[in-house]
Design an enzyme around this catalytic site. Structure first.
Site, PDB file in Angstrom:
ATOM      1  N   ASP A  39       0.846  -1.196   0.000  1.00 21.69           N
ATOM      2  CA  ASP A  39       0.000   0.000   0.000  1.00 21.69           C
ATOM      3  C   ASP A  39       0.878   1.240   0.000  1.00 21.69           C
ATOM      4  O   ASP A  39       1.846   1.327   0.754  1.00 21.69           O
ATOM      5  CB  ASP A  39      -0.921  -0.010   1.230  1.00 21.69           C
ATOM      6  N   ILE A  65       1.927   0.411  -6.474  1.00 19.40           N
ATOM      7  CA  ILE A  65       1.688  -0.711  -7.399  1.00 19.40           C
ATOM      8  C   ILE A  65       2.250  -0.419  -8.795  1.00 19.40           C
ATOM      9  O   ILE A  65       2.354  -1.331  -9.613  1.00 19.40           O
ATOM     10  CB  ILE A  65       0.192  -1.104  -7.502  1.00 19.40           C
ATOM     11  N   ALA A  85      -6.058  -2.069  -4.453  1.00 18.44           N
ATOM     12  CA  ALA A  85      -5.523  -0.695  -4.522  1.00 18.44           C
ATOM     13  C   ALA A  85      -6.132   0.066  -5.686  1.00 18.44           C
ATOM     14  O   ALA A  85      -6.172  -0.430  -6.814  1.00 18.44           O
ATOM     15  CB  ALA A  85      -4.007  -0.723  -4.667  1.00 18.44           C
ATOM     16  N   THR A 127     -15.959  -2.886  -9.363  1.00 19.84           N
ATOM     17  CA  THR A 127     -17.148  -2.200  -8.884  1.00 19.84           C
ATOM     18  C   THR A 127     -18.332  -2.404  -9.821  1.00 19.84           C
ATOM     19  O   THR A 127     -18.147  -2.590 -11.032  1.00 19.84           O
ATOM     20  CB  THR A 127     -16.838  -0.692  -8.764  1.00 19.84           C
ATOM     21  N   GLU A 129     -20.077  -0.079 -10.710  1.00 23.07           N
ATOM     22  CA  GLU A 129     -20.192   1.160 -11.502  1.00 23.07           C
ATOM     23  C   GLU A 129     -19.749   0.983 -12.941  1.00 23.07           C
ATOM     24  O   GLU A 129     -20.031   1.841 -13.779  1.00 23.07           O
ATOM     25  CB  GLU A 129     -19.379   2.277 -10.856  1.00 23.07           C
ATOM     26  N   TYR A 154     -13.662   7.866 -12.652  1.00 28.51           N
ATOM     27  CA  TYR A 154     -13.351   6.716 -11.783  1.00 28.51           C
ATOM     28  C   TYR A 154     -13.839   5.403 -12.394  1.00 28.51           C
ATOM     29  O   TYR A 154     -13.072   4.457 -12.569  1.00 28.51           O
ATOM     30  CB  TYR A 154     -13.975   6.914 -10.393  1.00 28.51           C
ATOM     31  N   ASN A 183     -21.971  -0.854  -3.309  1.00 30.39           N
ATOM     32  CA  ASN A 183     -21.458   0.065  -2.278  1.00 30.39           C
ATOM     33  C   ASN A 183     -21.255  -0.618  -0.931  1.00 30.39           C
ATOM     34  O   ASN A 183     -22.200  -1.183  -0.372  1.00 30.39           O
ATOM     35  CB  ASN A 183     -22.438   1.220  -2.053  1.00 30.39           C
ATOM     36  N   LYS A 193     -16.439   9.564   2.004  1.00 30.54           N
ATOM     37  CA  LYS A 193     -17.541   8.795   1.435  1.00 30.54           C
ATOM     38  C   LYS A 193     -18.854   9.106   2.162  1.00 30.54           C
ATOM     39  O   LYS A 193     -18.860   9.569   3.298  1.00 30.54           O
ATOM     40  CB  LYS A 193     -17.246   7.282   1.520  1.00 30.54           C
TER      41      LYS A 193
HETATM   42  P1  NAD Z   1      -9.862   3.293  -0.460  1.00 31.39           P
HETATM   43  O1  NAD Z   1      -9.718   4.559  -1.224  1.00 31.39           O
HETATM   44  O2  NAD Z   1     -10.403   3.319   0.916  1.00 31.39           O
HETATM   45  O3  NAD Z   1      -8.443   2.557  -0.372  1.00 31.39           O
HETATM   46  C1  NAD Z   1      -7.555   2.495  -1.443  1.00 31.39           C
HETATM   47  C2  NAD Z   1      -6.204   2.043  -0.910  1.00 31.39           C
HETATM   48  O4  NAD Z   1      -5.310   1.901  -2.028  1.00 31.39           O
HETATM   49  C3  NAD Z   1      -5.558   3.040   0.059  1.00 31.39           C
HETATM   50  O5  NAD Z   1      -5.034   2.359   1.171  1.00 31.39           O
HETATM   51  C4  NAD Z   1      -4.437   3.666  -0.756  1.00 31.39           C
HETATM   52  O6  NAD Z   1      -3.335   4.078   0.019  1.00 31.39           O
HETATM   53  C5  NAD Z   1      -4.075   2.526  -1.706  1.00 31.39           C
HETATM   54  N1  NAD Z   1      -3.465   2.995  -2.954  1.00 31.39           N
HETATM   55  C6  NAD Z   1      -3.931   3.979  -3.787  1.00 31.39           C
HETATM   56  N2  NAD Z   1      -3.082   4.138  -4.821  1.00 31.39           N
HETATM   57  C7  NAD Z   1      -2.080   3.236  -4.651  1.00 31.39           C
HETATM   58  C8  NAD Z   1      -0.926   2.913  -5.405  1.00 31.39           C
HETATM   59  N3  NAD Z   1      -0.612   3.547  -6.537  1.00 31.39           N
HETATM   60  N4  NAD Z   1      -0.125   1.915  -4.952  1.00 31.39           N
HETATM   61  C9  NAD Z   1      -0.424   1.260  -3.802  1.00 31.39           C
HETATM   62  N5  NAD Z   1      -1.502   1.546  -3.052  1.00 31.39           N
HETATM   63  C10 NAD Z   1      -2.322   2.519  -3.472  1.00 31.39           C
HETATM   64  O7  NAD Z   1     -10.708   2.345  -1.401  1.00 31.39           O
HETATM   65  P2  NAD Z   1     -11.843   1.279  -1.021  1.00 31.39           P
HETATM   66  O8  NAD Z   1     -13.145   1.966  -0.921  1.00 31.39           O
HETATM   67  O9  NAD Z   1     -11.348   0.426   0.075  1.00 31.39           O
HETATM   68  O10 NAD Z   1     -11.871   0.432  -2.387  1.00 31.39           O
HETATM   69  C11 NAD Z   1     -10.976  -0.670  -2.563  1.00 31.39           C
HETATM   70  C12 NAD Z   1     -11.260  -1.328  -3.897  1.00 31.39           C
HETATM   71  O11 NAD Z   1     -12.602  -1.776  -3.943  1.00 31.39           O
HETATM   72  C13 NAD Z   1     -11.102  -0.399  -5.099  1.00 31.39           C
HETATM   73  O12 NAD Z   1     -10.515  -1.134  -6.145  1.00 31.39           O
HETATM   74  C14 NAD Z   1     -12.518   0.005  -5.447  1.00 31.39           C
HETATM   75  O13 NAD Z   1     -12.626   0.302  -6.811  1.00 31.39           O
HETATM   76  C15 NAD Z   1     -13.262  -1.251  -5.088  1.00 31.39           C
HETATM   77  N6  NAD Z   1     -14.686  -1.103  -4.715  1.00 31.39           N
HETATM   78  C16 NAD Z   1     -15.036  -0.204  -3.733  1.00 31.39           C
HETATM   79  C17 NAD Z   1     -16.362  -0.150  -3.313  1.00 31.39           C
HETATM   80  C18 NAD Z   1     -16.804   0.797  -2.207  1.00 31.39           C
HETATM   81  O14 NAD Z   1     -17.985   0.856  -1.905  1.00 31.39           O
HETATM   82  N7  NAD Z   1     -15.905   1.530  -1.562  1.00 31.39           N
HETATM   83  C19 NAD Z   1     -17.323  -0.979  -3.923  1.00 31.39           C
HETATM   84  C20 NAD Z   1     -16.919  -1.860  -4.931  1.00 31.39           C
HETATM   85  C21 NAD Z   1     -15.589  -1.925  -5.301  1.00 31.39           C
HETATM   86  O1  DAU Z   2     -20.924   1.190  -6.257  1.00 31.57           O
HETATM   87  C1  DAU Z   2     -19.636   0.964  -5.817  1.00 31.57           C
HETATM   88  C2  DAU Z   2     -18.918   2.282  -5.625  1.00 31.57           C
HETATM   89  O2  DAU Z   2     -19.454   2.866  -4.446  1.00 31.57           O
HETATM   90  C3  DAU Z   2     -17.410   2.130  -5.502  1.00 31.57           C
HETATM   91  O3  DAU Z   2     -16.900   1.659  -6.722  1.00 31.57           O
HETATM   92  C4  DAU Z   2     -16.729   3.453  -5.136  1.00 31.57           C
HETATM   93  O4  DAU Z   2     -15.354   3.245  -4.905  1.00 31.57           O
HETATM   94  C5  DAU Z   2     -17.386   3.987  -3.877  1.00 31.57           C
HETATM   95  O5  DAU Z   2     -16.839   5.254  -3.559  1.00 31.57           O
HETATM   96  C6  DAU Z   2     -18.888   4.102  -4.067  1.00 31.57           C
HETATM   97  O6  DAU Z   2     -19.202   5.105  -5.057  1.00 31.57           O
HETATM   98  P1  DAU Z   2     -20.397   6.159  -4.842  1.00 31.57           P
HETATM   99  O7  DAU Z   2     -20.117   7.322  -5.697  1.00 31.57           O
HETATM  100  O8  DAU Z   2     -21.716   5.480  -4.944  1.00 31.57           O
HETATM  101  O9  DAU Z   2     -20.142   6.479  -3.271  1.00 31.57           O
HETATM  102  P2  DAU Z   2     -20.166   7.836  -2.421  1.00 31.57           P
HETATM  103  O10 DAU Z   2     -19.969   7.444  -1.001  1.00 31.57           O
HETATM  104  O11 DAU Z   2     -19.262   8.873  -2.988  1.00 31.57           O
HETATM  105  O12 DAU Z   2     -21.653   8.350  -2.627  1.00 31.57           O
HETATM  106  C7  DAU Z   2     -22.777   7.523  -2.351  1.00 31.57           C
HETATM  107  C8  DAU Z   2     -24.020   8.302  -2.778  1.00 31.57           C
HETATM  108  O13 DAU Z   2     -24.204   9.423  -1.895  1.00 31.57           O
HETATM  109  C9  DAU Z   2     -23.918   8.890  -4.168  1.00 31.57           C
HETATM  110  O14 DAU Z   2     -25.200   8.808  -4.788  1.00 31.57           O
HETATM  111  C10 DAU Z   2     -23.529  10.354  -3.934  1.00 31.57           C
HETATM  112  C11 DAU Z   2     -24.203  10.671  -2.609  1.00 31.57           C
HETATM  113  N1  DAU Z   2     -23.520  11.664  -1.738  1.00 31.57           N
HETATM  114  C12 DAU Z   2     -22.184  11.498  -1.499  1.00 31.57           C
HETATM  115  C13 DAU Z   2     -21.539  12.366  -0.652  1.00 31.57           C
HETATM  116  C14 DAU Z   2     -20.054  12.219  -0.378  1.00 31.57           C
HETATM  117  C15 DAU Z   2     -24.257  12.663  -1.116  1.00 31.57           C
HETATM  118  O15 DAU Z   2     -25.488  12.806  -1.331  1.00 31.57           O
HETATM  119  N2  DAU Z   2     -23.591  13.508  -0.257  1.00 31.57           N
HETATM  120  C16 DAU Z   2     -22.270  13.408  -0.001  1.00 31.57           C
HETATM  121  O16 DAU Z   2     -21.741  14.212   0.808  1.00 31.57           O
END
Ligand code: NAD
Ligand code: DAU
Length: 342
Positions: A39, A65, A85, A127, A129, A154, A183, A193
């Site tokens: 990381d 990475i 990552a 994702t 998305e 993204y 999500n 988020k």
């Molecule tokens: P996050 O942003 O919380 O964490 C990302 C991590 O990757 C961090 O620890 C960061 O330091 C590391 N990172 C970023 N760039 C890097 C690099 N160049 N080299 C090494 N490390 C690096 O993300 P998350 O929400 O935990 O998402 C993790 C994975 O899951 C992502 O691939 C995202 O697309 C996917 N995903 C997220 C969600 C969601 O709801 N958050 C849903 C579906 C899929």
């Molecule tokens: O669906 C999976 C995805 O979910 C992941 O691939 C992404 O990494 C993750 O960030 C998430 O994406 P979203 O864009 O759906 O998540 P976010 O938390 O940014 O927003 C969730 C919803 O809430 C979206 O419809 C935007 C809305 N929102 C977000 C923020 C930050 C608000 O209404 N107010 C806010 O302040």
């Protein structure tokens, strides 16, 4: 079905939200596996998210990475990589897409090349998305056959990374699987988020912020259920296959915000409506039948109110984990508001 049981795995992005929850899940549930976290500790990574894990279960490598030599060295000695990552936040990708291209596309390419060279099994975390969005009145849900139609910088870089994984499997025979999840929510999610932003706003005396008309729908899954699904796919999934991960958790943003406000003893109208995100996806919905039927996976955190309550508790009890980044996160959002998100 023959199980693949790795002994040594690299987890990229293991200091981020979902990656760190996966590492904790592995340490708690898979005693025979050693994890090496790779990381870069960007603004989204936090070494504290892995606190308490002993050295005999996990090694931590701070690195990028995209660093070919480092990745080559790490991959010479492991059975599998689980690749979390990424640059993960849509709003950031709208303000500045370049880091998303670098980490999500080039970074995945570097990992795939090393996996090809060393014969490392590859599980790619992606994702829902990548499939774009659905209308609010559309009864359908995403399946593994839904065409790719990403909307944001993204999601288009995540779609690109998925296509690289498919090509490296088909052309070079890299033993890869892909999962596309909806999500996630739970502990250790960055406070940029939606859910943690609103919880921490309330804890700091700031009014929660809801984008647009608040009717956008997300399909929420607890991050521990994501972890168990990833393990099922890594160990029992068919090579070359994609599996969608979701737990039937569709909810509108306004409903989620009301649940947070109620759960924290606030009035349900105690928030601000703010400018919408450009290109804001309307609705995501996952049909996880393939994962359930083929691998027998089932989520356990199916009570959203309970999962949300424990998430709120986690942020209340772990102020030290997030308070230091609150001002910078809100300053970023204030700038975004001024620019009109462009
Ligand atoms: P996050 O942003 O919380 O964490 C990302 C991590 O990757 C961090 O620890 C960061 O330091 C590391 N990172 C970023 N760039 C890097 C690099 N160049 N080299 C090494 N490390 C690096 O993300 P998350 O929400 O935990 O998402 C993790 C994975 O899951 C992502 O691939 C995202 O697309 C996917 N995903 C997220 C969600 C969601 O709801 N958050 C849903 C579906 C899929
Ligand atoms: O669906 C999976 C995805 O979910 C992941 O691939 C992404 O990494 C993750 O960030 C998430 O994406 P979203 O864009 O759906 O998540 P976010 O938390 O940014 O927003 C969730 C919803 O809430 C979206 O419809 C935007 C809305 N929102 C977000 C923020 C930050 C608000 O209404 N107010 C806010 O302040």
């Amino acid at each position: 079905m023959r199980e693949f049981l790795p002994k040594n795995i690299v987890v990229t992005g293991g200091a981020g939200f979902i990656g760190s929850n996966f590492v904790h899940w592995m340490v708690d549930n898979q005693p025979d596996v050693h994890v090496t976290v790779l990381d870069a500790l960007t603004y989204a990574g936090n070494r504290e998210s892995l606190a308490g894990i002993s050295d005999d279960r996990m090694s931590f490598v701070r690195g990028d990475i995209c660093d070919v030599d480092l990745v080559d060295r790490l991959f010479s000695d492991v059975d599998a990589v689980v690749h979390f990552a990424a640059e993960s936040h849509n709003d950031n990708s709208i303000a500045d897409p370049e880091p998303f291209l670098r980490t999500n596309v080039r970074g995945t390419f570097v990992l795939l090349e090393a996996a090809r060279k060393h014969g490392v099994r590859f599980h790619h975390i992606s994702t829902d998305e990548v499939y774009g969005d659905l209308a609010l009145d559309d009864p359908s849900r995403f399946t593994e056959e839904t065409p790719y139609r990403p909307s944001s910088p993204y999601s288009s870089t995540k779609a690109s990374s998925d296509l690289l994984v498919r090509a490296w499997h088909r052309t070079y025979g890299v033993e890869a699987t892909i999962s596309n999840c909806s999500n996630n929510y739970g502990p250790r999610q960055h406070i940029e988020k939606f859910i943690p932003r609103q919880i921490t706003n309330i804890l700091c005396g700031i009014r929660p912020k809801l984008y647009g008309d608040g009717l956008n729908v997300r399909d929420w899954i607890h991050t521990e259920d994501h972890s168990s699904a990833v393990w099922a796919i890594l160990t029992r999934g068919r090579i070359g296959e994609t599996y969608l991960i979701g737990a039937d958790g569709e909810r509108s943003n306004v409903d989620v915000l009301h649940a947070i406000l109620k759960g924290m003893g606030r009035s349900t109208d105690d928030f601000d409506w703010v400018r919408d995100r450009p290109g804001h996806d309307r609705r995501y919905a996952i049909d996880a039948s393939k994962l359930r039927a083929e691998l027998g996976w089932e989520p356990v955190h199916t009570d959203f109110t309970k999962g949300l309550a424990s998430t709120i508790e986690w942020y209340k009890e772990n102020g030290g984990w997030w308070r230091g980044s609150k001002d910078a996160t809100e300053a970023k959002y204030a700038k975004q508001e001024q620019r009109g998100n462009q």
